[in-house]
Motif scaffolding. Structure first.
Motif, mmCIF file in Angstrom:
data_model
loop_
_atom_site.group_PDB
_atom_site.id
_atom_site.type_symbol
_atom_site.label_atom_id
_atom_site.label_comp_id
_atom_site.label_asym_id
_atom_site.label_seq_id
_atom_site.Cartn_x
_atom_site.Cartn_y
_atom_site.Cartn_z
ATOM 1 N N LEU A 568 0.851 -1.185 -0.073
ATOM 2 C CA LEU A 568 -0.068 -0.173 -0.033
ATOM 3 C C LEU A 568 0.968 1.166 -0.074
ATOM 4 N N ASN A 569 2.203 1.065 0.246
ATOM 5 C CA ASN A 569 3.099 2.198 0.053
ATOM 6 C C ASN A 569 4.516 1.601 0.000
ATOM 7 N N LEU A 570 5.427 2.659 -0.116
ATOM 8 C CA LEU A 570 6.876 2.089 -0.223
ATOM 9 C C LEU A 570 7.487 1.984 0.926
ATOM 10 N N LEU A 571 7.050 2.297 2.036
ATOM 11 C CA LEU A 571 7.674 2.537 3.477
ATOM 12 C C LEU A 571 8.359 1.141 3.967
ATOM 13 N N GLU A 593 13.456 4.854 -4.287
ATOM 14 C CA GLU A 593 12.637 3.840 -5.056
ATOM 15 C C GLU A 593 11.580 4.362 -5.879
ATOM 16 N N PHE A 594 11.314 4.037 -7.139
ATOM 17 C CA PHE A 594 10.104 4.204 -7.749
ATOM 18 C C PHE A 594 9.428 2.852 -7.845
ATOM 19 N N GLY A 595 7.991 3.279 -7.111
ATOM 20 C CA GLY A 595 7.342 1.912 -7.490
ATOM 21 C C GLY A 595 6.008 2.055 -7.341
ATOM 22 N N LYS A 596 4.985 1.223 -7.630
ATOM 23 C CA LYS A 596 3.669 1.275 -7.628
ATOM 24 C C LYS A 596 2.957 0.984 -6.409
ATOM 25 N N VAL A 597 2.101 1.434 -6.051
ATOM 26 C CA VAL A 597 1.276 0.919 -4.582
ATOM 27 C C VAL A 597 -0.262 0.785 -5.100
ATOM 28 N N TYR A 598 -0.694 -0.053 -4.449
ATOM 29 C CA TYR A 598 -2.017 -0.490 -4.783
ATOM 30 C C TYR A 598 -3.252 -0.653 -3.468
ATOM 31 N N CYS A 599 -4.321 -0.229 -3.893
ATOM 32 C CA CYS A 599 -5.416 -0.070 -2.904
ATOM 33 C C CYS A 599 -6.867 -0.761 -3.561
ATOM 34 N N TYR A 600 -7.826 -1.339 -2.565
ATOM 35 C CA TYR A 600 -9.089 -1.690 -2.998
ATOM 36 C C TYR A 600 -10.105 -0.766 -2.563
ATOM 37 N N GLU A 612 -4.182 1.741 -8.586
ATOM 38 C CA GLU A 612 -2.648 1.733 -8.362
ATOM 39 C C GLU A 612 -2.000 3.131 -8.564
ATOM 40 N N ARG A 613 -1.098 3.688 -7.696
ATOM 41 C CA ARG A 613 -0.467 5.015 -8.059
ATOM 42 C C ARG A 613 1.089 4.732 -8.035
ATOM 43 N N GLU A 614 1.741 5.508 -8.814
ATOM 44 C CA GLU A 614 3.398 5.364 -8.676
ATOM 45 C C GLU A 614 3.815 6.421 -7.662
ATOM 46 N N MET A 615 4.562 6.062 -6.987
ATOM 47 C CA MET A 615 5.232 6.920 -5.740
ATOM 48 C C MET A 615 6.882 6.816 -5.887
ATOM 49 N N LEU A 616 7.338 7.859 -5.626
ATOM 50 C CA LEU A 616 8.830 7.916 -5.209
ATOM 51 C C LEU A 616 8.982 7.966 -3.863
ATOM 52 N N ALA A 617 9.924 6.950 -3.244
ATOM 53 C CA ALA A 617 10.506 7.079 -1.874
ATOM 54 C C ALA A 617 11.760 7.706 -1.647
ATOM 55 N N ILE A 618 11.993 8.121 -0.678
ATOM 56 C CA ILE A 618 13.371 8.946 -0.394
ATOM 57 C C ILE A 618 13.621 8.381 1.129
ATOM 58 N N THR A 619 14.684 7.473 1.083
ATOM 59 C CA THR A 619 14.828 7.022 2.792
ATOM 60 C C THR A 619 16.446 7.426 3.051
ATOM 61 N N LEU A 620 16.607 8.004 4.085
ATOM 62 C CA LEU A 620 17.711 8.235 4.779
ATOM 63 C C LEU A 620 18.036 7.544 6.388
ATOM 64 N N SER A 621 19.177 6.907 6.639
ATOM 65 C CA SER A 621 19.198 6.512 7.869
ATOM 66 C C SER A 621 20.875 6.444 8.097
ATOM 67 N N GLY A 622 21.302 6.598 9.348
ATOM 68 C CA GLY A 622 22.581 6.545 9.844
ATOM 69 C C GLY A 622 23.337 7.982 9.654
ATOM 70 N N LYS A 623 24.509 7.859 9.240
ATOM 71 C CA LYS A 623 25.078 9.254 9.415
ATOM 72 C C LYS A 623 25.210 9.729 7.989
ATOM 73 N N ARG A 624 25.527 10.780 7.647
ATOM 74 C CA ARG A 624 25.637 11.777 6.511
ATOM 75 C C ARG A 624 27.249 12.258 6.420
ATOM 76 N N GLY A 625 27.829 12.091 5.170
ATOM 77 C CA GLY A 625 29.073 12.487 4.961
ATOM 78 C C GLY A 625 30.057 11.227 5.241
ATOM 79 N N VAL A 626 31.209 11.271 5.209
ATOM 80 C CA VAL A 626 32.237 10.587 5.348
ATOM 81 C C VAL A 626 32.792 10.887 6.646
ATOM 82 N N GLU A 627 33.251 9.916 7.570
ATOM 83 C CA GLU A 627 33.785 10.279 8.877
ATOM 84 C C GLU A 627 35.394 10.338 8.783
#
Length: 820
Positions: A568-571, A593-600, A612-627
């Motif tokens: 139902l979503n890309l999460l 991720e580009f992908g389709k989600v579906y519902c009834y 069905e709808r097309e979604m774009l998901a953007i996900t971040l986790s951890g640290k940014r940049g090089v330590e």
């Protein structure tokens, strides 16, 4: 793949130059990428002549050198300094004259007239290795016959010159991975060209005869047992006794050298020769090393150790097919031999193997062990099951001729289930339709016959054909048509005078183009693209207000409980990616991720119930940049996430959005912000709740944004590219430190600023937020920058001050803000 032209001409009678033959091969689909000249003696001894040593004297300045005079058939004798201990007056030798090239293990050099320790040297008296005719360097080569001084050395030695074709063989043409295979196509092309010019006789392929093969003794026999006929389709073998392993004759070594193969010994060289002649891999076992005189073709257990010919111990996968004797493994079938079962100088009896293995089995084994051999290359693409006996007999006769010995016992041929040829129907109308021209039926018939395709029956409309087993890629009518046109010659099909095409209209905006644009943008900013399954688990969505059970698109026959609905979503796909990578010590992640989600939707009718709808998901986790030592990595956060979302919208030209912080946002967020255009939410971004992340076993903080791609694509229609002249007048920056209530957001300040001053206010920025000491309870301070610019004239201090007073008054009236 290398093909020797001299070798090829031993099967096809032709006197065409190599360049013209190469063009014909390229035209019929065997692309010749390069043509190289081969010489059995490098340089063909150009500049080398027969010399007669007239005198030899000790070098006055060196103990181990001699000064000689040599008659080379010229106007005068040459003075040559020589270091060979066996040089003597009266000898007939080979001399490399000035300008000739000498090859040594250290490299090649050009002979020049020079002084060696003060004595003039006008050439070089050569040893075997310096001429390229042997490996000895113990002394100069002394000829045992008298030859006239000045005679070219090339006349004394059998020097073979050849041309080698480097053919870029396509994966489907394993039938052409041999000299006979290329000869079949070459002869077919020559025959077709001759036929089109009025000839009626084809050009035959003259394969070496094996009819002289006969059993000579029953001295040795090896039993063969195939335990896995699914992996070994056919296994043939024969014993040869009284073999003498030695160096191969010159003609055999030259054949192999011409195609880049190194000669080893006569038996091994014969198996390699027959491999490149017929395309059928062979293997020669030392029969004395076969325990129990029994060959067993089977799959040993997983983890079984086996030492291959290169001395490496490998652990078998459990799916590896092995050639074993009564007790041990001897060879990884179709891939690589074993260290203890091959032919050596002491071998006198051999068992010669010729087999056809399952291509899938060989391919898996070769990939598992990281081995790529000439045998595996052919077996994994499907060798000819009918070639096993011919190739084995051909090799056995060559071994008998070159290495001596007798053929012992009957041929063993285990072929439990015969591989049948393909029967294909061909219609002349379809040939003409694909070709775009009308080809005379007699021409089609002739080409089919020279391609070794059997005509079972024929009518006015077409033919019923039987394709030979070695053409594993020809299984359909269109395949046969391609073969006919290939030999007919694509160059013989005229280019039409008119072009027929239909106009195609691309949708505007082009969804694929926009998708690729954003993919490139995010990838360039350090993101990696994820692709997840559209099937997911219903348990992920339990208790989430946005997703009721009635909206699930359920599978009637789910593979498992974890894949029972459409997502139902890309999460949750993104959370699974985070967990998977974190468990493998990769915790700093930026994914999209580009992908389709579906519902009834039960309120709709028919197929409209499913959305069905097309979604774009953007996900971040951890640290940014090089330590690094001077720059510790910083945790990702909402501002980095928002920056990426806004950059995507900006890149697409969607600028007229407003940001809203909902009191009750998506239930899977701790807190979030939404991007709204015309009262439609185009994106939402926030921090994922810990308990939601743990549903997919993600234990670290996750920042997630999802974009309604269908809406965003629609909004790009509004985007218009405009060009304007660069401003002539400079901008001015002014800053405010505004103390406001804690619940006031920066977005409100930005909105009020643009509403208050629409003409000269170009940009508003936030560069500091402070809460704490020296501020009243419930207050915080925003440090805000303002860029002012008039495109028509320079701003005066008075106008700047008036603008800033109006901004401050608006902030004070609407937000209760005061200057800090």
């Amino acid at each position: 793949m290398k093909i020797s032209y001299n070798w090829l001409k031993s099967y096809v009678n032709t006197d065409l130059p190599a360049e013209e033959a190469g063009k014909i091969l390229t035209d019929i689909g065997l692309e010749v990428e390069a043509i190289e000249k081969f010489e059995s003696i490098k340089g063909s001894l150009k500049g080398y002549v027969v010399g007669k040593v007239k005198s030899k004297d000790k070098h006055p300045n060196a103990d181990k050198l001699s000064v000689t005079t040599v008659d080379v058939g010229g106007e005068r004798d040459l003075h040559i300094v020589c270091g060979a201990p066996n040089v003597a007056a009266g000898q007939t030798v080979i001399v490399a004259l000035e300008g000739s090239i000498v090859n040594t293990p250290a490299g090649e050099f050009v002979i020049k007239n020079s002084k060696i320790r003060g004595e003039v040297s006008e050439g070089m008296i050569c040893a075997e290795d310096e001429m390229g005719i042997g490996t000895s360097h113990e002394g100069i080569l002394v000829l045992d016959k008298e030859y006239k001084p000045g005679t070219p050395a090339s006349q004394l030695f059998d020097i073979e010159e050849d041309y080698t074709f480097e053919i870029g063989l396509t994966p489907n043409r394993i039938d052409a991975a041999s000299h006979i295979g290329v000869a079949r196509d070459f002869a077919a092309a020559l025959s077709a060209a001759k036929y089109l010019q009025g000839g009626r006789m084809g050009v035959p392929v003259e394969k070496p005869a094996v009819d002289k093969y006969i059993k000579e003794t029953d001295e040795l026999f090896v039993e063969v047992i195939v335990e896995d006929p699914g992996a070994c389709h056919r296994y043939s073998g024969v014993c040869i006794t009284g073999v003498k392993v030695s160096e191969s004759p010159a003609w055999l070594k030259n054949r192999l050298k011409a195609i880049g193969q190194s000669p080893i010994n006569n038996v091994v060289d014969i198996t390699n020769f027959v491999l490149h002649e017929t395309g059928q891999p062979l293997h020669a076992f030392d029969a004395d090393k076969i325990n129990g005189k029994k060959i067993v073709v089977r799959k040993p257990g997983k983890g079984t150790p086996f030492v291959t010919l290169d001395g490496v111990e490998r652990k078998l996968s459990g799916d590896d097919l092995m050639i074993c004797d009564d007790t041990n493994g001897m060879c990884i079938a179709g891939v690589f031999g074993g260290v203890n079962s091959g032919v050596s100088d002491a071998t006198t009896q051999i068992f010669l193997e010729s087999a056809r293995f399952n291509p899938v089995t060989i391919r898996k084994t070769a990939r598992f062990h990281g081995l790529n051999t000439g045998a595996s290359f052919r077996f994994e693409r499907g060798s000819d099951p009918e070639m096993t006996l011919y190739a084995m007999k051909r090799a056995a006769l060559l071994i008998k001729e070159i290495a001596g010995g007798k053929i012992s016992g009957d041929i063993v041929d285990v072929y439990p289930e015969k591989i049948l040829p393909f029967d294909v129907s061909l219609t002349y109308a379809e040939v003409n339709k694909v070709a775009g021209i009308e080809i005379v039926t007699d021409v089609v018939d002739f080409i089919v016959e020279v391609l070794d395709i059997q005509i079972l029956n024929k009518s006015a409309d077409g033919m019923q054909l039987r394709v030979p087993r070695y053409r594993a890629d020809v299984t359909r009518e269109i395949d046969v048509i391609e073969e006919v046109l290939r030999i007919y010659g694509f160059n013989n099909i005229p280019i039409p005078d008119e072009v027929r095409s239909s106009l195609s209209y691309l949708p505007s905006p082009d969804r694929e183009k926009l998708r690729n644009l954003i993919s490139d943008h995010l990838t360039a900013n350090g993101f990696s693209e994820a692709m997840n399954n559209s099937l997911t688990s219903s348990r992920y969505y339990e208790g989430l207000a946005e997703f009721s059970e009635q909206s699930f698109v359920r599978l009637l026959n789910p593979l498992s409980k974890d894949l029972d609905i459409m997502r139902l979503n890309l999460l949750f796909g993104a959370l699974e990616n985070i967990a998977h990578n974190a468990n493998r010590q990769s915790q700093d992640l930026a994914l999209y991720e580009f992908g389709k989600v579906y519902c009834y939707d039960a309120s709709k009718s028919g197929l409209k119930k499913f959305k069905e709808r097309e979604m774009l998901a953007i996900t971040l986790s951890g640290k940014r940049g090089v330590e690094t030592w001077n720059s510790p990595g910083r945790d990702t956060g909402v501002f980095q996430l928002r920056n990426n979302v806004e950059n995507v919208l900006k890149r697409l030209g969607v600028a007229d959005y407003s940001t809203v912080t909902p009191e009750t946002g998506a239930s899977y967020f701790d807190f979030s912000v939404e991007y709204v255009v015309d009262k439609r939410t185009v994106a939402r971004a926030g921090k994922v709740r810990k308990d939601i992340a743990k549903r997919a076993d993600a234990k670290q903080d996750v920042w997630y944004a999802e974009m309604e791609w269908d809406i965003v694509v629609e909004l790009t229609k509004r985007s218009k590219v405009r060009y304007s002249e660069l401003p002539k007048y400079p901008g001015v920056r002014r800053d405010f430190a505004l103390v406001v209530e804690k619940q006031v957001t920066y977005a409100e300040i930005e909105e009020i600023a643009y509403q208050t001053e629409r003409k000269i206010l170009k940009k508003v920025g936030l560069f500091d937020v402070y809460e704490g000491k020296n501020l009243p309870e419930g207050k915080k301070s925003y440090a805000v920058s303002f860029i002012l610019q008039d495109e028509e004239k320079t701003l005066t201090d008075d106008r700047i001050e008036k603008t800033m007073r109006r901004l401050l008054a608006a902030f004070s009236e609407k937000l209760g803000a005061v200057l800090r």
